[in-house]
Design an enzyme around this catalytic site. Structure first.
Site, PDB file in Angstrom:
ATOM      1  CB  SER A   8      36.063  36.692  41.901  1.00  0.00           C
ATOM      2  OG  SER A   8      36.741  37.930  41.850  1.00  0.00           O
ATOM      3  CG  HIS A  31      32.385  38.238  40.033  1.00  0.00           C
ATOM      4  ND1 HIS A  31      31.093  38.703  40.108  1.00  0.00           N
ATOM      5  CD2 HIS A  31      33.107  38.982  40.911  1.00  0.00           C
ATOM      6  CE1 HIS A  31      31.025  39.680  40.998  1.00  0.00           C
ATOM      7  NE2 HIS A  31      32.236  39.877  41.498  1.00  0.00           N
ATOM      8  CG  ASP A  33      35.486  41.679  41.598  1.00  0.00           C
ATOM      9  OD1 ASP A  33      34.300  41.943  41.872  1.00  0.00           O
ATOM     10  OD2 ASP A  33      36.024  40.588  41.877  1.00  0.00           O
ATOM     11  CG  MET A  35      37.646  46.993  42.586  1.00  0.00           C
ATOM     12  SD  MET A  35      38.582  46.326  43.979  1.00  0.00           S
ATOM     13  CE  MET A  35      37.885  44.678  44.076  1.00  0.00           C
ATOM     14  CG  HIS A  64      30.974  43.407  41.739  1.00  0.00           C
ATOM     15  ND1 HIS A  64      31.543  42.830  42.853  1.00  0.00           N
ATOM     16  CD2 HIS A  64      30.233  44.442  42.224  1.00  0.00           C
ATOM     17  CE1 HIS A  64      31.177  43.474  43.944  1.00  0.00           C
ATOM     18  NE2 HIS A  64      30.390  44.475  43.585  1.00  0.00           N
ATOM     19  CG  MET A  66      32.944  46.911  43.941  1.00  0.00           C
ATOM     20  SD  MET A  66      34.023  45.583  44.479  1.00  0.00           S
ATOM     21  CE  MET A  66      34.291  44.786  42.904  1.00  0.00           C
ATOM     22  CG  MET A 135      28.858  43.412  48.090  1.00  0.00           C
ATOM     23  SD  MET A 135      29.829  42.404  46.956  1.00  0.00           S
ATOM     24  CE  MET A 135      31.422  42.320  47.788  1.00  0.00           C
ATOM     25  CG  PHE A 141      41.157  44.486  49.508  1.00  0.00           C
ATOM     26  CD1 PHE A 141      42.312  44.749  48.781  1.00  0.00           C
ATOM     27  CD2 PHE A 141      40.529  45.529  50.176  1.00  0.00           C
ATOM     28  CE1 PHE A 141      42.843  46.038  48.725  1.00  0.00           C
ATOM     29  CE2 PHE A 141      41.047  46.818  50.134  1.00  0.00           C
ATOM     30  CZ  PHE A 141      42.209  47.072  49.407  1.00  0.00           C
ATOM     31  N   GLY A 142      39.916  40.545  47.724  1.00  0.00           N
ATOM     32  CA  GLY A 142      39.642  39.121  47.801  1.00  0.00           C
ATOM     33  C   GLY A 142      40.223  38.557  49.094  1.00  0.00           C
ATOM     34  N   GLY A 143      39.862  37.329  49.394  1.00  0.00           N
ATOM     35  CA  GLY A 143      40.486  36.615  50.505  1.00  0.00           C
ATOM     36  C   GLY A 143      40.026  37.019  51.900  1.00  0.00           C
ATOM     37  CG  ASP A 173      31.559  39.136  45.288  1.00  0.00           C
ATOM     38  OD1 ASP A 173      32.543  38.424  45.561  1.00  0.00           O
ATOM     39  OD2 ASP A 173      31.628  40.172  44.596  1.00  0.00           O
ATOM     40  N   GLY A 174      32.077  37.168  48.303  1.00  0.00           N
ATOM     41  CA  GLY A 174      33.016  37.484  49.370  1.00  0.00           C
ATOM     42  C   GLY A 174      33.095  36.393  50.415  1.00  0.00           C
ATOM     43  N   GLY A 175      34.244  35.749  50.507  1.00  0.00           N
ATOM     44  CA  GLY A 175      34.474  34.744  51.543  1.00  0.00           C
ATOM     45  C   GLY A 175      33.718  33.446  51.330  1.00  0.00           C
ATOM     46  N   GLY A 195      36.457  33.707  44.602  1.00  0.00           N
ATOM     47  CA  GLY A 195      37.763  34.107  44.076  1.00  0.00           C
ATOM     48  C   GLY A 195      38.840  33.183  44.589  1.00  0.00           C
ATOM     49  CB  SER A 196      40.859  33.201  47.692  1.00  0.00           C
ATOM     50  OG  SER A 196      39.752  33.603  48.463  1.00  0.00           O
TER      51      SER A 196
HETATM   52  C1  DX5 Z   1      35.575  41.789  46.602  1.00  0.00           C
HETATM   53  C2  DX5 Z   1      35.149  41.303  45.255  1.00  0.00           C
HETATM   54  C3  DX5 Z   1      35.042  39.849  45.168  1.00  0.00           C
HETATM   55  C4  DX5 Z   1      36.312  39.079  45.488  1.00  0.00           C
HETATM   56  C5  DX5 Z   1      35.884  37.851  46.219  1.00  0.00           C
HETATM   57  O1  DX5 Z   1      35.265  43.107  46.737  1.00  0.00           O
HETATM   58  O2  DX5 Z   1      33.888  41.843  44.893  1.00  0.00           O
HETATM   59  O3  DX5 Z   1      34.501  39.434  43.925  1.00  0.00           O
HETATM   60  O4  DX5 Z   1      37.083  38.733  44.382  1.00  0.00           O
HETATM   61  O5  DX5 Z   1      37.012  37.169  46.615  1.00  0.00           O
HETATM   62  P1  DX5 Z   1      36.960  35.948  47.636  1.00  0.00           P
HETATM   63  O6  DX5 Z   1      36.075  34.917  47.034  1.00  0.00           O
HETATM   64  O7  DX5 Z   1      38.391  35.532  47.718  1.00  0.00           O
HETATM   65  O8  DX5 Z   1      36.432  36.476  48.932  1.00  0.00           O
HETATM   66 ZN    ZN Z   2      32.891  41.012  43.136  1.00  0.00          ZN
END
Ligand code: DX5
Ligand code: ZN
Length: 224
Positions: A8, A31, A33, A35, A64, A66, A135, A141-143, A173-175, A195-196
Site C-alpha cells: 500500500s 495498492h 488508497d 480517501m 481502493h 474510500m 477490511m 489510516f496505515g499502521g 487490508d490493514g495490519g 503498507g507499513s
Molecule cells: C487503510 C488502507 C490500507 C493501509 C494499510 O485504510 O486501506 O491500505 O495502507 O496499511 P497497513 O498495512 O500499515 O495497516
Molecule cells: Zn487500502
C-alpha cells in the site's frame, strides 16, 4: 490459489511516488488508497494523481476507493486504465451496476466491506465481482493493528467463494505483517495488502518475498 502481495503506497513518501514505485519490483500490484475526508476521516489524492501514477507505474494499480458517491466516481478510475477498482459497499447505492461499469471500462471490479459490515450483505453480489476486500482495520489510516474478529469473515468468505465456485480474489487490508500473514492465508485470503510492513523494511523486495513465503506456508494448512 496463488499469493499476491500488494504494497500500500499510503506508507510511501507522497512527494516521491515514482521513486517509491521503483523500490517495489517484487510486488504483484501497487495498492492505491484514495480517501476523500468524508467516507473516512483522512484525505489522500484523487483521479488526477491516479492517472499520473498509471502513466509511470511498471506495476498494475489496485485502486481502493474510500470515498462517497462511488456510483458516479468509481468508473472514472477504471477509465484511467488501472488494473482494478475496489469500492465500499457502505458507500454504494447500486453495487452491481458499478461492477458492470468497472468491467466494461476494462478494470477488475472489487467490493470492500468495513470491519462491522456483515458478510451476508455481499453473498448475492459476489458473482458480479472479481475481488472481495475484507477490511481487517477500520479504513482511513496505515499502521493500525489487525482487528481479530474480521478474520471470521475471511474464513467464511473463502468457504463461500469455494462452495459457489466463484472466480473471486479474497483480499485483506490493514495490519497485515510478518507476524500474522501465515495465519490469515491459512484462513483463505490470497491477496494481501501491506503498507507499513513493506515500507518499514530497508530491503522492501526482500520483505515482499518474506511475506509471500509466509503466506504460501499458510496455504499448506488451509482449514476450510
Ligand atoms: C487503510 C488502507 C490500507 C493501509 C494499510 O485504510 O486501506 O491500505 O495502507 O496499511 P497497513 O498495512 O500499515 O495497516
Ligand atoms: Zn487500502
Amino acid at each position: 490459489m496463488s499469493v499476491r502481495i500488494d504494497p500500500s503506497i499510503l506508507s510511501a513518501d507522497f512527494v516521491n511516488f515514482q521513486r517509491e514505485f521503483e523500490t517495489l519490483e517484487h510486488a504483484d500490484a501497487l495498492h492505491v488508497d484514495v480517501m476523500d475526508n468524508h467516507f473516512v476521516p483522512n484525505l489522500t489524492f484523487g483521479l488526477p494523481m491516479v492517472k499520473r501514477m498509471q502513466e509511470v507505474s511498471a506495476k498494475p494499480l489496485d485502486v481502493h476507493l474510500m470515498i462517497e458517491n462511488v456510483d458516479v466516481e468509481a468508473v472514472k478510475y477504471a477509465e484511467s486504465g488501472v488494473f482494478s477498482v475496489t469500492f465500499h459497499l457502505e458507500a454504494a447505492n447500486s453495487a452491481t451496476s458499478i461492477a458492470k461499469n468497472l468491467r466494461a471500462a476494462g478494470a477488475r471490479a472489487g467490493l470492500a466491506i468495513k470491519p462491522n459490515t456483515n458478510l451476508n450483505e455481499v453473498v448475492e453480489l459476489l458473482p458480479h465481482f472479481d475481488q472481495l476486500l475484507v477490511m481487517t482495520v477500520e479504513p482511513g489510516f496505515g499502521g493500525q493493528a489487525l482487528i481479530e474478529h474480521t478474520l471470521e469473515k475471511v474464513a467464511k468468505a473463502r468457504r463461500l467463494i469455494d462452495t459457489e465456485k466463484l472466480d473471486v480474489w479474497l483480499q485483506v487490508d490493514g495490519g497485515i505483517d510478518e507476524s500474522n500473514i501465515e495465519r490469515v492465508a491459512a484462513l483463505g485470503a490470497d491477496t494481501f495488502v501491506a503498507g507499513s510492513a513493506v515500507f518499514k523494511a530497508t530491503d522492501r523486495n526482500a520483505q515482499i518475498d518474506r511475506l509471500r513465503g509466509l503466506a504460501e506456508a499458510g496455504f499448506k494448512h488451509l482449514h476450510l
